[in-house]
Design an enzyme around this catalytic site. Structure first.
Site, PDB file in Angstrom:
ATOM      1  N   LYS A  68       0.817  -1.218   0.000  1.00 49.74           N
ATOM      2  CA  LYS A  68       0.000   0.000   0.000  1.00 49.74           C
ATOM      3  C   LYS A  68       0.852   1.269   0.000  1.00 49.74           C
ATOM      4  CE  LYS A  68      -4.190  -1.869   0.132  1.00 49.74           C
ATOM      5  NZ  LYS A  68      -5.082  -1.757  -1.034  1.00 49.74           N
TER       6      LYS A  68
ATOM      7  N   GLU B 244     -10.209   5.464   2.784  1.00 51.71           N
ATOM      8  CA  GLU B 244     -10.928   4.330   3.345  1.00 51.71           C
ATOM      9  C   GLU B 244      -9.898   3.280   3.727  1.00 51.71           C
ATOM     10  OE1 GLU B 244     -10.170   4.531   0.219  1.00 51.71           O
ATOM     11  OE2 GLU B 244      -9.572   2.490  -0.328  1.00 51.71           O
TER      12      GLU B 244
ATOM     13  N   SER C 211       1.828  -9.609  -0.633  1.00 50.86           N
ATOM     14  CA  SER C 211       1.485  -8.180  -0.637  1.00 50.86           C
ATOM     15  C   SER C 211       1.650  -7.525   0.729  1.00 50.86           C
ATOM     16  CB  SER C 211       0.062  -8.004  -1.139  1.00 50.86           C
ATOM     17  OG  SER C 211      -0.827  -8.784  -0.361  1.00 50.86           O
TER      18      SER C 211
END
Lengths: 259, 394
Positions: free
Chosen positions: B85, B107, B374
């Site tokens: 991210k 969000e 990830s």
């Protein structure tokens, strides 16, 4: 001119909103009669959606109640077909693009025409994407209502040029809901619209009192009220008819300058 | 192809109030994406702040144990803040700064995007508000505290199903209230144009590094790249560089929750249909009337009823394929990778590991699989323990 034009032929228009199926469809039907009786010039019916991103908490909860009570797009069309027998004022659906898209655009507009819906307001369909619905709307003679917002500025002209029915002038930033103060320069927004088109322009978002309705109707062609009516339904449930009638009557008098 | 479209998917289905803001994001991004100074600043942050390039690790024990294809792990879990991210967030918050914004909102599902946004906001001196489904604030208590520690304000969202979809709704509503000084830093390759493109561009460094690193180690392309898909940003980042390399199979792993045939799942490609929601035309889990379905996954980050529009297109064209992975399979893979390689993956990433565990033994030994890890799994340890019947809370 479509039936929607008639809404603006009796002085300033008062436009009333109610969420379809909240708390049930029988109540919605009674409220539509009461609102016409009380002088509403146009009635917006909300087609409930699970995720109404332009709505504040009051109408969000109304959507949830309607869906929980089992309201569907088909049941709502049936209800409209039934009220149309007694209701002459223009009726407009307010909903989001997904319930229309998933139902089938053509099928949705055909049903609108068959049952007597005159226009649709789709808050998540901006000017750039209106091709998504316009061909189907045009085919069945349903007005796709355009919205302008306080941030629209130079966009107002192109939006107004292509507008049909009426222009929904969003008074405030944010989502629907009662506000004590509306700071936007509505006069300037309406001026830009009038320089471009003769299509009438009504102001909504945040209006709840007769004073606010009178003020914004004076600056435009009418006032739109949603959350304040839904709040009356929250308080009175299935017995909201009388309270909604009284409220709509007082608001219609206010927009016409009768106090 | 029409602007902002991926085949028939994508678009800009948002309230008029946001149109000028979104167009400003688009024009600013178009200007800066090729601006050498912007690119240098971002690369410097990637290298000296986020710790890029992330490792491409040869999972020798896992390869031997499964005795099939050779397995490499792309270690996005080693990035600062513990997931991919950060790649997107550094890009978008830097962009917000160039736009003269002073506040970012976002969000979050699992909390990884929220933590990354709060981190970048702290670094670049921005005010930060994070919207997180109330159920997720309970599933991920530590991440809530982490975001607050970083100076962000966390708003629990109590509408709808109180998960990621509702967090997106609420962040959009917040953006319509305050656009002048605020940028909505979207966390995945979803939402209205230009976000699916911007997020993909900031994430495509994952695939580019995989290609370079594998070239160095093996002198060739991988045979398959496997990544988990919620909205789909880590998968899009891992896939993008390989789209033109037809020999590379691209596989996205969706969260099937209790099973694709059980109502409690979040497998959009398997069970969804075409719709328009959260600003984009794509595939969504929904009923016949277009009401968005209350989806479920053990992984808060994959618990989303839609998928990015570019994935929907890759699925249609067959360039990528998407497979469902259940909670149970993901939890087993979570435990397997921990024991086999000493790497605790995020439960999201464990979905990709689970599929690789099925696929690798079926492949020849000279084939190469890359799994995108990830994120790291520290945040999930308590939830996995509870899944296994150990009653611990963070």
């Amino acid at each position: 001119m479509s039936r929607i034009g008639n809404a603006f032929n009796h002085g300033k228009a008062f436009i009333a909103f109610v969420t379809g199926g909240d708390p049930d469809l029988e109540t919605t039907e009674k409220l539509i009669y009461a609102m016409q009786e009380a002088g509403a010039d146009l009635i917006e019916i909300g087609v409930p959606f699970s995720d109404p991103i332009a709505e504040g908490i009051v109408i969000q909860e109304a959507n949830e109640r309607a869906l929980t009570a089992g309201c569907t797009t088909d049941k709502l069309f049936d209800m409209v077909a039934s009220v149309r027998k007694k209701v002459q004022v223009p009726l407009v659906f307010l909903t989001y693009i997904n319930p229309i898209y998933t139902y089938g655009k053509e099928k949705f507009m055909l049903k609108c025409r068959e049952t007597g819906i005159d226009g649709i307001i789709v808050p998540d369909l901006p000017y750039e994407e209106k091709e998504e619905l316009e061909p189907a709307c045009d085919k069945y003679g349903i007005d796709l209502i355009s919205l302008i917002a306080p941030t629209s500025r130079e966009r107002i002209k192109k939006i107004a040029e292509n507008a049909k029915g009426f222009i929904y002038c969003v008074s405030s930033m944010g989502v629907t809901g009662v506000r004590t103060e509306i700071k936007t320069d509505i006069e300037a927004m309406v001026r830009l619209v009038r320089e471009t088109t003769k299509v009438p322009c009504a102001v909504g978002f945040g209006i709840s009192t007769p004073e606010q309705a009178a003020k914004f109707a004076a600056l435009s062609d009418g006032a739109i009220v949603g959350s304040a009516i839904v709040k009356i339904v929250v308080r009175n449930g299935k017995d909201s008819e009388k309270a909604v009638y009284e409220y709509v009557k007082s608001m219609k008098e206010a927009v016409n300058g009768i106090n | 192809m029409k602007k902002g479209r991926f085949g028939q998917y994508g678009g800009q289905y948002i309230p008029e109030t946001l149109m000028n803001a979104v167009q400003e994001v688009e024009s600013t991004y178009e200007f800066y994406k090729n601006d050498p100074q912007f690119v240098n600043e971002l690369n410097d942050l990637y290298k000296n702040y986020a710790g890029r390039p992330s490792l491409l690790y040869y999972a020798e024990k896992m390869t031997q144990d499964l005795s099939g294809a050779k397995i490499y792990l792309k270690r996005e879990d080693l990035n600062h803040t513990g997931s991919h991210k950060i790649n997107n967030v550094l890009g978008q918050v830097l962009l917000a700064k160039k736009m003269g914004k002073t506040r970012v909102i976002a969000e979050t599902g699992a909390g990884q995007h929220g933590v990354a946004t709060a981190t970048a906001a702290a670094l670049m001196g921005m005010e930060c508000d994070i919207f997180m489904g109330k159920e997720d604030t309970e599933r991920q208590v530590l991440n809530v505290f982490r975001m607050e520690l970083l100076g962000a304000k966390v708003h629990p969202v109590t509408s709808g199903t109180m998960t990621l979809k509702d967090a997106v709704n609420e962040t959009m509503r917040e953006w319509t209230k305050r656009v002048e000084d605020t940028l909505y830093v979207l966390g995945s390759v979803m939402g209205p144009h230009p976000f699916p493109t911007i997020v993909r561009d900031f994430q495509k460094i994952i695939g580019r590094e995989i290609k370079e690193q594998l070239q160095e180690k093996e002198g060739r392309l991988p045979d398959a790249v496997i990544a988990c898909v919620g909205g789909g940003s880590n998968a899009m980042g891992a896939f993008y560089e390989f789209i033109g390399d037809k020999s590379v199979e691209l596989i996205g792993c969706e969260a099937a929750g209790l099973g694709v045939d059980n109502p409690k799942n979040a497998a959009t490609i398997a069970n969804g249909s075409e719709g328009i929601f959260h600003g984009m035309k794509s595939l969504f889990c929904q009923d016949e009337y277009g009401q968005i379905a209350p989806v479920y996954s053990i992984s808060a980050g994959l618990d989303y009823p839609g998928i990015g529009p570019e994935h929907a297109m890759l699925n249609d064209t067959g360039r990528a394929r998407y497979v469902p992975v259940t909670d149970e399979e993901a939890v087993r893979a979570f435990e397997y990778l921990s024991r086999t390689e000493g790497i605790i993956p995020a439960v999201e990433s464990a979905h990709a590991v689970a599929y690789a565990m099925k696929a690798a033994p079926e492949m020849e030994k000279d084939k190469i699989i890359v799994i995108n890890i990830s994120g790291r799994g520290d945040k999930d340890v308590a939830a996995i323990a509870r899944y296994r019947g150990v009653d611990i809370y963070e």
